[in-house]
Design a protein around this motif. Sequence first.
Motif, PDB file in Angstrom:
ATOM      1  N   SER A 148       8.462   8.129   0.823  1.00  0.00           N
ATOM      2  CA  SER A 148       9.546   7.853   0.198  1.00  0.00           C
ATOM      3  C   SER A 148      10.445   6.892   1.057  1.00  0.00           C
ATOM      4  O   SER A 148      10.913   5.775   0.727  1.00  0.00           O
ATOM      5  N   ALA A 149      10.612   7.268   2.379  1.00  0.00           N
ATOM      6  CA  ALA A 149      11.156   6.479   3.205  1.00  0.00           C
ATOM      7  C   ALA A 149      10.602   5.171   3.379  1.00  0.00           C
ATOM      8  O   ALA A 149      11.094   4.142   3.431  1.00  0.00           O
ATOM      9  N   TYR A 150       9.212   4.999   3.451  1.00  0.00           N
ATOM     10  CA  TYR A 150       8.413   3.896   3.747  1.00  0.00           C
ATOM     11  C   TYR A 150       8.838   3.035   2.624  1.00  0.00           C
ATOM     12  O   TYR A 150       9.102   1.797   2.795  1.00  0.00           O
ATOM     13  N   GLY A 151       8.597   3.441   1.298  1.00  0.00           N
ATOM     14  CA  GLY A 151       8.840   2.557   0.291  1.00  0.00           C
ATOM     15  C   GLY A 151      10.300   2.237  -0.044  1.00  0.00           C
ATOM     16  O   GLY A 151      10.375   0.932  -0.188  1.00  0.00           O
ATOM     17  N   ALA A 152      11.357   2.721   0.299  1.00  0.00           N
ATOM     18  CA  ALA A 152      12.645   2.451   0.314  1.00  0.00           C
ATOM     19  C   ALA A 152      12.931   1.272   1.607  1.00  0.00           C
ATOM     20  O   ALA A 152      13.463   0.278   1.431  1.00  0.00           O
TER      21      ALA A 152
ATOM     22  N   ALA B  87      11.001  -2.088   1.123  1.00  0.00           N
ATOM     23  CA  ALA B  87      11.448  -3.040  -0.260  1.00  0.00           C
ATOM     24  C   ALA B  87      13.015  -3.610   0.444  1.00  0.00           C
ATOM     25  O   ALA B  87      13.103  -4.645   0.150  1.00  0.00           O
ATOM     26  N   ALA B  88      13.630  -2.617   1.135  1.00  0.00           N
ATOM     27  CA  ALA B  88      14.931  -3.384   1.735  1.00  0.00           C
ATOM     28  C   ALA B  88      14.588  -4.146   2.686  1.00  0.00           C
ATOM     29  O   ALA B  88      15.587  -5.399   2.665  1.00  0.00           O
ATOM     30  N   LEU B  89      13.576  -4.143   3.667  1.00  0.00           N
ATOM     31  CA  LEU B  89      13.446  -5.018   4.712  1.00  0.00           C
ATOM     32  C   LEU B  89      13.199  -6.367   4.255  1.00  0.00           C
ATOM     33  O   LEU B  89      13.163  -7.403   4.584  1.00  0.00           O
ATOM     34  N   GLU B  90      12.282  -6.304   3.044  1.00  0.00           N
ATOM     35  CA  GLU B  90      11.841  -7.466   2.215  1.00  0.00           C
ATOM     36  C   GLU B  90      12.804  -8.240   1.385  1.00  0.00           C
ATOM     37  O   GLU B  90      12.328  -9.324   0.763  1.00  0.00           O
ATOM     38  N   SER B  91      14.051  -7.523   1.310  1.00  0.00           N
ATOM     39  CA  SER B  91      14.856  -8.154   0.092  1.00  0.00           C
ATOM     40  C   SER B  91      15.702  -9.243   0.816  1.00  0.00           C
ATOM     41  O   SER B  91      16.133  -9.120   1.915  1.00  0.00           O
ATOM     42  N   ARG B  92      16.143 -10.305   0.150  1.00  0.00           N
ATOM     43  CA  ARG B  92      16.777 -11.558   0.839  1.00  0.00           C
ATOM     44  C   ARG B  92      18.427 -10.998   0.464  1.00  0.00           C
ATOM     45  O   ARG B  92      19.173 -11.712   1.050  1.00  0.00           O
TER      46      ARG B  92
ATOM     47  N   LYS C   3       8.688  -2.615  14.946  1.00  0.00           N
ATOM     48  CA  LYS C   3       7.153  -3.344  15.034  1.00  0.00           C
ATOM     49  C   LYS C   3       6.833  -2.854  13.635  1.00  0.00           C
ATOM     50  O   LYS C   3       6.866  -1.792  13.025  1.00  0.00           O
ATOM     51  N   ARG C   4       6.063  -3.824  12.783  1.00  0.00           N
ATOM     52  CA  ARG C   4       5.657  -3.712  11.346  1.00  0.00           C
ATOM     53  C   ARG C   4       4.678  -2.597  11.597  1.00  0.00           C
ATOM     54  O   ARG C   4       4.537  -1.801  10.639  1.00  0.00           O
ATOM     55  N   SER C   5       3.838  -2.674  12.327  1.00  0.00           N
ATOM     56  CA  SER C   5       2.586  -1.778  12.601  1.00  0.00           C
ATOM     57  C   SER C   5       2.937  -0.430  12.713  1.00  0.00           C
ATOM     58  O   SER C   5       2.321   0.454  12.311  1.00  0.00           O
ATOM     59  N   GLU C   6       4.444  -0.134  13.118  1.00  0.00           N
ATOM     60  CA  GLU C   6       4.921   1.346  13.430  1.00  0.00           C
ATOM     61  C   GLU C   6       5.292   1.597  11.958  1.00  0.00           C
ATOM     62  O   GLU C   6       5.360   2.901  11.662  1.00  0.00           O
ATOM     63  N   ILE C   7       6.028   0.869  11.331  1.00  0.00           N
ATOM     64  CA  ILE C   7       6.715   1.090   9.923  1.00  0.00           C
ATOM     65  C   ILE C   7       5.566   1.619   9.018  1.00  0.00           C
ATOM     66  O   ILE C   7       5.563   2.323   8.227  1.00  0.00           O
TER      67      ILE C   7
ATOM     68  N   GLU D 229       3.537   7.873  13.464  1.00  0.00           N
ATOM     69  CA  GLU D 229       4.366   6.591  13.791  1.00  0.00           C
ATOM     70  C   GLU D 229       4.803   7.073  15.131  1.00  0.00           C
ATOM     71  O   GLU D 229       5.006   8.009  15.503  1.00  0.00           O
ATOM     72  N   ASN D 230       5.371   5.685  15.812  1.00  0.00           N
ATOM     73  CA  ASN D 230       5.876   5.774  17.280  1.00  0.00           C
ATOM     74  C   ASN D 230       6.912   4.715  17.467  1.00  0.00           C
ATOM     75  O   ASN D 230       6.872   3.963  18.136  1.00  0.00           O
ATOM     76  N   MET D 231       7.843   4.839  16.235  1.00  0.00           N
ATOM     77  CA  MET D 231       8.704   3.858  16.318  1.00  0.00           C
ATOM     78  C   MET D 231       9.776   3.642  17.652  1.00  0.00           C
ATOM     79  O   MET D 231       9.960   4.726  18.035  1.00  0.00           O
ATOM     80  N   ALA D 232      10.439   2.574  18.037  1.00  0.00           N
ATOM     81  CA  ALA D 232      11.217   2.522  19.100  1.00  0.00           C
ATOM     82  C   ALA D 232      12.476   3.287  18.700  1.00  0.00           C
ATOM     83  O   ALA D 232      13.215   4.098  19.454  1.00  0.00           O
TER      84      ALA D 232
END
Length: 407
Positions: free
Chosen positions: A19-23, A26-31, A58-62, A396-399
């Motif tokens: 669910s975190a990923y979905g939200a 969607a938010a990152l891709e919104s203008r 990094k999108r790979s970590e997202i 995941e290994n996000m910064a």
Amino acid sequence: MKNAVYAQSGGVTAVINASAYGAIVAALESRDIGRVFAGVNGIKGILNEELFDLTDEKRSEIERIPYTPGAVFGSCRTKLEKEEDFERLFKVFDAHSVGYFFYNGGNDSMDTAYKIHRKALEMNFPLRVAGVPKTVDNDLLLTDHCPGYGSAAKFTAISIREATRDLKSMYSDSTKVFIMESMGRHAGWLTASAALAGIDQLQGPQIILLPEVAFNQETFLRRVEEVIKADGYCSIVASEALKGSDGNYLSTAGYYDAFGNIQLGNIGQYLERLVRENLKCKVHVALPDYLQRSSRHIASLIDWQEAIEVGAFAVKEVLRGKSGFMVSIDRTCDRPYLKELKCVDLSQVANGTKPLPEDFISEDGFYVSDSFLSYARPLIQGEAPNLFLHGLPIYENMAKVKVRKRL
């Protein structure tokens, strides 16, 4: 342009990060959304002005977020009660130009989201609030089921199916009764899912003890004895929330959380002692506990997909101008399984609990009905994909860079 905050709350599920990923995506891709933040440890972190800035991750970590168990940004059970808490919260929102808030959680979390929405209206603060549902308890109102339930149900069914096979191998001169304790504070949805273990006629548990059915010691012992006489062994799944005829829990840990919920536990040991002392046979008890809600490696594909969808849908709806709602799953067909996503008012969901319906419980109260099996069966279908390296899952290994504090 306003920024968005996503946060996780309450006990985790195997698919809360889906669910975190979905939200987030969607938010990152919104203008229409500027930067995308995540609260560190839910609302608790937001009050402390602790926010991760996910915009430049990094999108790979997202992309690894939905494959990860636990709560990737941390969770909490913090309750908003004092006026100064709300004042602080909105100061943080204002300082970081937050106009969108997504809270991913269960009953208590929906109450928190509703209070924030109502406060925003009172203050005329430009904030749109959405509740993103999750709970293995499956007891949120106004939704057919909750993301997280299908995966926990799948784990429950598989675990008791395998344990029952073990029991059948050993009962002749060893353990005759196996008891598995199941999570579920107020309702028996997750406990009931153990019945799915016998879906292809292989034996699962013979007894399922639900919190919706008042526990009677004599009736229970008599049923266990009958099962042992008939089959040689007895496999049992019991809800941690079992109550007696007086309405009181049979077993608790003796303390409360921030929302005033009594902490449950040790029902397995309670029943083990009861059976051992009265029926004079060897009993084994299993407590899946966190394993039951966090086992991402065997998550349901349907559950995982829906968890992503509800997160993305919440973002879509707030960008259409909606606020003060929770995303709801509306089932339209069992076979084939079909559903629609809708918005329901948070005021009608907050702090409510949906018990297992009477028609989902067998007449004798020791099992579930075919109606329940028809309801639950679609939710455990398929296996969610995993990422493996050297035989172990990778996450995941996000910064997780924190936003600079301004207050």
